[in-house]
Structure formats: structure tokens, C-alpha cells
Design a protein around this motif. Structure first.
Motif, PDB file in Angstrom:
ATOM      1  N   HIS A   1       0.202  11.608   4.995  1.00  0.00           N
ATOM      2  CA  HIS A   1      -0.046  10.537   4.026  1.00  0.00           C
ATOM      3  C   HIS A   1       0.329  10.988   2.622  1.00  0.00           C
ATOM      4  O   HIS A   1       0.932  10.221   1.852  1.00  0.00           O
ATOM      5  CB  HIS A   1      -1.504  10.097   4.071  1.00  0.00           C
ATOM      6  CG  HIS A   1      -1.802   8.970   3.130  1.00  0.00           C
ATOM      7  ND1 HIS A   1      -1.207   7.727   3.237  1.00  0.00           N
ATOM      8  CD2 HIS A   1      -2.612   8.905   2.039  1.00  0.00           C
ATOM      9  CE1 HIS A   1      -1.636   6.944   2.254  1.00  0.00           C
ATOM     10  NE2 HIS A   1      -2.496   7.634   1.519  1.00  0.00           N
TER      11      HIS A   1
ATOM     12  N   LEU B   1      10.945   8.119   7.692  1.00  0.00           N
ATOM     13  CA  LEU B   1      10.217   9.131   8.469  1.00  0.00           C
ATOM     14  C   LEU B   1      10.164   8.775   9.955  1.00  0.00           C
ATOM     15  O   LEU B   1       9.333   9.297  10.689  1.00  0.00           O
ATOM     16  CB  LEU B   1       8.799   9.277   7.921  1.00  0.00           C
ATOM     17  CG  LEU B   1       8.689   9.767   6.471  1.00  0.00           C
ATOM     18  CD1 LEU B   1       7.242   9.728   6.001  1.00  0.00           C
ATOM     19  CD2 LEU B   1       9.259  11.165   6.324  1.00  0.00           C
TER      20      LEU B   1
ATOM     21  N   ARG C   1       3.965  10.769   2.236  1.00  0.00           N
ATOM     22  CA  ARG C   1       4.396   9.382   2.029  1.00  0.00           C
ATOM     23  C   ARG C   1       4.174   8.977   0.581  1.00  0.00           C
ATOM     24  O   ARG C   1       5.015   8.294  -0.024  1.00  0.00           O
ATOM     25  CB  ARG C   1       3.641   8.443   2.969  1.00  0.00           C
ATOM     26  CG  ARG C   1       3.971   8.657   4.444  1.00  0.00           C
ATOM     27  CD  ARG C   1       3.100   7.797   5.354  1.00  0.00           C
ATOM     28  NE  ARG C   1       3.399   6.376   5.222  1.00  0.00           N
ATOM     29  CZ  ARG C   1       2.569   5.470   4.731  1.00  0.00           C
ATOM     30  NH1 ARG C   1       1.366   5.836   4.297  1.00  0.00           N
ATOM     31  NH2 ARG C   1       2.926   4.192   4.671  1.00  0.00           N
ATOM     32  N   ARG C   2       3.056   9.391   0.002  1.00  0.00           N
ATOM     33  CA  ARG C   2       2.797   9.096  -1.409  1.00  0.00           C
ATOM     34  C   ARG C   2       3.878   9.689  -2.306  1.00  0.00           C
ATOM     35  O   ARG C   2       4.397   9.027  -3.213  1.00  0.00           O
ATOM     36  CB  ARG C   2       1.443   9.680  -1.814  1.00  0.00           C
ATOM     37  CG  ARG C   2       0.233   8.859  -1.484  1.00  0.00           C
ATOM     38  CD  ARG C   2      -1.020   9.620  -1.899  1.00  0.00           C
ATOM     39  NE  ARG C   2      -2.233   8.839  -1.749  1.00  0.00           N
ATOM     40  CZ  ARG C   2      -3.436   9.347  -1.760  1.00  0.00           C
ATOM     41  NH1 ARG C   2      -3.612  10.664  -1.915  1.00  0.00           N
ATOM     42  NH2 ARG C   2      -4.501   8.560  -1.617  1.00  0.00           N
TER      43      ARG C   2
ATOM     44  N   LEU D   1       2.797   1.703  -1.157  1.00  0.00           N
ATOM     45  CA  LEU D   1       2.916   1.917   0.284  1.00  0.00           C
ATOM     46  C   LEU D   1       2.356   0.743   1.089  1.00  0.00           C
ATOM     47  O   LEU D   1       2.730   0.557   2.250  1.00  0.00           O
ATOM     48  CB  LEU D   1       2.191   3.210   0.685  1.00  0.00           C
ATOM     49  CG  LEU D   1       2.854   4.510   0.222  1.00  0.00           C
ATOM     50  CD1 LEU D   1       1.920   5.692   0.465  1.00  0.00           C
ATOM     51  CD2 LEU D   1       4.185   4.726   0.938  1.00  0.00           C
TER      52      LEU D   1
ATOM     53  N   VAL E   1       9.580   3.685   3.340  1.00  0.00           N
ATOM     54  CA  VAL E   1       9.229   5.095   3.488  1.00  0.00           C
ATOM     55  C   VAL E   1       9.021   5.443   4.963  1.00  0.00           C
ATOM     56  O   VAL E   1       9.505   6.469   5.453  1.00  0.00           O
ATOM     57  CB  VAL E   1       7.964   5.429   2.667  1.00  0.00           C
ATOM     58  CG1 VAL E   1       7.429   6.814   3.031  1.00  0.00           C
ATOM     59  CG2 VAL E   1       8.265   5.359   1.176  1.00  0.00           C
ATOM     60  N   ASP E   2       8.333   4.589   5.681  1.00  0.00           N
ATOM     61  CA  ASP E   2       8.073   4.862   7.094  1.00  0.00           C
ATOM     62  C   ASP E   2       9.363   4.850   7.914  1.00  0.00           C
ATOM     63  O   ASP E   2       9.489   5.602   8.889  1.00  0.00           O
ATOM     64  CB  ASP E   2       7.075   3.854   7.651  1.00  0.00           C
ATOM     65  CG  ASP E   2       5.669   4.065   7.113  1.00  0.00           C
ATOM     66  OD1 ASP E   2       5.382   5.184   6.641  1.00  0.00           O
ATOM     67  OD2 ASP E   2       4.858   3.110   7.157  1.00  0.00           O
TER      68      ASP E   2
ATOM     69  N   ARG F   1       6.927  10.516  -1.595  1.00  0.00           N
ATOM     70  CA  ARG F   1       8.204   9.815  -1.439  1.00  0.00           C
ATOM     71  C   ARG F   1       8.191   8.496  -2.195  1.00  0.00           C
ATOM     72  O   ARG F   1       9.185   8.114  -2.818  1.00  0.00           O
ATOM     73  CB  ARG F   1       8.506   9.579   0.037  1.00  0.00           C
ATOM     74  CG  ARG F   1       8.842  10.850   0.779  1.00  0.00           C
ATOM     75  CD  ARG F   1       9.763  10.611   1.942  1.00  0.00           C
ATOM     76  NE  ARG F   1      10.099  11.868   2.592  1.00  0.00           N
ATOM     77  CZ  ARG F   1      11.150  12.045   3.365  1.00  0.00           C
ATOM     78  NH1 ARG F   1      11.997  11.046   3.577  1.00  0.00           N
ATOM     79  NH2 ARG F   1      11.393  13.218   3.930  1.00  0.00           N
TER      80      ARG F   1
ATOM     81  N   GLY G   1       6.328   0.722   1.486  1.00  0.00           N
ATOM     82  CA  GLY G   1       5.752   1.522   2.563  1.00  0.00           C
ATOM     83  C   GLY G   1       6.575   1.438   3.825  1.00  0.00           C
ATOM     84  O   GLY G   1       6.752   2.434   4.533  1.00  0.00           O
TER      85      GLY G   1
END
Length: 353
Positions: free
Chosen positions: A265, A303, A268-269, A291, A299-300, A271, A296
Motif C-alpha cells: 500500500h 502493478l 502504491r501511495r 488512489l 497504479v494497480d 507511485r 488508483g
């Protein structure tokens, strides 16, 4: 304990974490290089640089290679000058292959890159790789500051061939010879996240490295195109006789599942802060708000192939990813913001002889 079924390498993004200085971040990169070098088994007795199971394989066991990527105008990434990092890490290591993953060739003249990596190849024989990308590695303002033109990216195929000629020592129409560089035949790799790079790598008979650690959308299509259209290089200097695919992904490995979830997490923040605000000083609450929306999802998607969990879970996921990507080699970037977890991930996933 499970093993990863293909050779494994490392991409060090030289990230500057919150509260870190650039000097501290580079000290972590140096420690990583020294550890990765320690995982490499003794070099082949002939020291030819051509053994093993893939391009440039001079040793067996441990991490195959360690690469640095060219990024500009990003306060959280300290790899703007990969040749300088390779030079420093080369002095601190003895066996692991080092290189750029990659040099953004539109930012440079082919001659300058041939001289830089030719110099490195003379200093560290049979240990230097040169990955080449077509993107500028920064924003438009950075492109202008580098005194380059966006149209330079259109010359990428020509520039790759010119660079290859300098490294081979092929006579140039200009009469210019790269010294150092000529005759070093530094292995070239085409980097990409689209069909363009796949087609170029296939046409030139070069290994192909796909940036699935941040742009996974075209992975399957690009690899299939590369493999179907691949033709062996006319000479073996810098080329390969069979397709060779490196697929990159991100990893967090730790026995504490809750810690892994927190680190994912937090990653993710970070990024979200870098991609949408270019600022790590943005508050966590603002990043979480980003996110929660379309950012969000973006970003996901970046990943999509991230492998997280216990070391055995990550190795299992990486084997599945390698099969899915038809990858001959995996390039791992440790994703955890916490430096202990970041380094521990690399330790836990180190291939054994």
C-alpha cells in the motif's frame, strides 16, 4: 524451498525514499550491488562471457545481472546517469554483469554512448550490458533541457544500428571511430513496452526486455510478435541466434503477511505521488484520495504482475509469470519502501546454485 525456474536479475531504480538524501540512496544501491555480486557462483573457467543459459552469461548461480535505468527530473529516482552508477558498482564487484536498463538513446548521440560503455567494457571485460530505450526518460521540459528534440525518438532504429557499428568497430561513413568502444561488442538489448521495440529487436536479432514492471498492457502481444518475427543477427556481435526475452516485474517478499500488505500500500501511495503530483511531500491522505479514483486503477494496472507474499509464494508467482510471459529471464525490482524489507526481498529471492 522452491526455486525460480529461469535466470533472475535485478533492476535497481536507485529510489530516494522519504527522508533519504541522494547520497544515502546511492549507498543503499552500493550495498545491493555488493550483495548481488556475492550471490554469483565462480565464473566459468574459460571466462569467455558466452556460457550459461542466456546472453552474456559468464557465470552460474546467483543473480545474473544488475541494471540501472535512465530517469530525469524525478526527485525520488537517482539513476539519471546509469554509466556513472555502472562504473562505481563495477569497482565494488567482481562477477555480476552490470548495465543500463536502459539508456534512453534519443537523449544522446550514438558515439557518446559507444564511448561510455566501450570504456566500461574495457574496465570490466565480459561484464557490461547495454539496454536501449526509445522514450526520453523524463518530461518535455527535461527533453528541452537536454538540448534534444522530440523528433529524435523517430531516429531510434537508425541510432541503434549506428551505435552497434561503433561497438563492433565497423567503418563509418564519417570516418569516426569510437575509442574506447570499437571492438568491444558490448551486448545490446532492446527495451520496450509496445510492439515497436518488439519488432525492432526481432529485425535486428537482439534480445528483448519488456518493461512489464510498470507498463504491462502489451506484454503478451509484444512477446508473441518478437518470437514470431525474430531473425538471427547477420553476425553474432551483440546479437543472438534464438529469441531471448527478459520480462521485468516488482516484488516484495517477507514472512509477515501484514507487513507485506502495508508495504504494498505504501508503494502504491508513492507511485501516486510521483505520477500525479511528482512530489513525495504530498500527504498520505491526499495520495489515498488519488488512489480511491481513476489514478488508483492506473497504479494497480502498473502493478498487475507484482509478486508479493512470503518468499515461497513470490517464487511460485514468479514461475507462473515467467511461463505466462514466455520469459527466458526475469528482471526483478524490489518494491518495498522500507529499506530493510527492500533489501530483505533481494536476499530472500537470491537464486541458489
Amino acid at each position: 524451498m522452491s526455486q525460480i525456474n529461469v535466470p533472475v536479475s535485478l533492476l535497481d531504480l536507485a529510489q530516494v525514499g522519504p527522508g533519504e538524501t541522494v547520497r544515502e540512496a546511492l549507498a543503499h544501491s552500493l550495498a545491493l550491488a555488493e550483495f548481488a555480486d556475492g550471490t554469483v557462483a565462480a565464473a566459468r573457467s574459460d571466462d569467455s562471457g558466452s556460457g550459461g543459459s542466456g546472453p552474456g552469461a559468464a557465470a552460474t548461480g546467483g543473480y545474473r545481472r544488475l541494471w540501472y535505468a535512465e530517469h530525469h527530473n524525478m526527485s525520488a529516482i537517482a539513476s539519471a546517469a546509469p554509466a556513472v552508477l555502472v562504473a562505481r558498482m563495477g569497482a565494488a564487484t567482481r562477477r555480476i554483469r552490470l548495465g543500463a536498463g536502459g539508456v534512453m538513446l534519443p537523449n544522446h548521440s550514438p558515439l557518446a554512448i559507444a564511448e561510455q560503455y566501450g570504456t566500461l567494457a574495457e574496465l570490466y571485460p565480459d561484464r557490461i550490458d547495454l539496454g536501449l530505450g526509445r522514450a526520453p526518460g523524463g518530461d518535455r521540459a527535461t527533453f528541452a533541457a537536454l538540448r534534444r528534440d522530440p523528433a529524435d525518438a523517430e531516429k531510434f532504429p537508425h541510432d541503434v544500428v549506428e551505435l552497434q557499428g561503433y561497438l563492433r568497430g565497423t567503418p563509418q561513413q564519417s570516418g569516426v571511430v569510437a575509442t574506447p568502444g570499437a571492438g568491444t561488442d558490448v551486448p545490446l538489448y532492446i527495451l520496450g513496452s509496445s510492439l515497436f521495440g518488439a519488432q525492432l529487436a526481432a529485425y535486428l536479432g537482439l534480445p528483448y526486455a519488456f518493461a512489464s514492471h510498470f507498463a504491462p498492457a502489451a506484454l503478451e502481444q509484444a512477446v508473441a510478435l518478437y518470437r514470431s518475427e525474430f531473425r538471427p543477427a547477420q553476425t553474432l556481435d551483440g546479437g543472438v541466434t534464438e529469441p531471448y526475452v527478459i520480462a521485468a516485474t516488482t516484488v516484495i517478499a517477507h514472512d509477515d503477511a501484514e507487513l507485506v500488505a502495508r508495504q504494498l500500500h505504501e508503494s502504491r501511495r508513492q507511485r501516486a505521488k510521483l505520477l500525479f503530483a511528482r512530489d513525495l511531500t504530498m500527504s498520505d491522505e491526499q495520495a489515498d484520495a488519488l488512489l480511491a479514483g481513476p489514478a488508483g486503477r492506473q497504479v494497480d494496472e502498473m502493478l498487475r504482475y507484482a509478486a508479493t507474499g512470503t518468499p515461497d509464494e513470490v517464487r511460485t508467482a514468479l514461475n507462473a509469470f515467467a511461463e505466462h510471459a514466455q520469459a527466458d529471464e526475469l528482471m526483478l525490482a524490489s518494491l518495498a519502501p522500507d529499506r530493510d524489507v527492500w533489501f530483505g526481498t533481494v536476499e530472500a529471492l537470491a537464486p541458489r546454485s
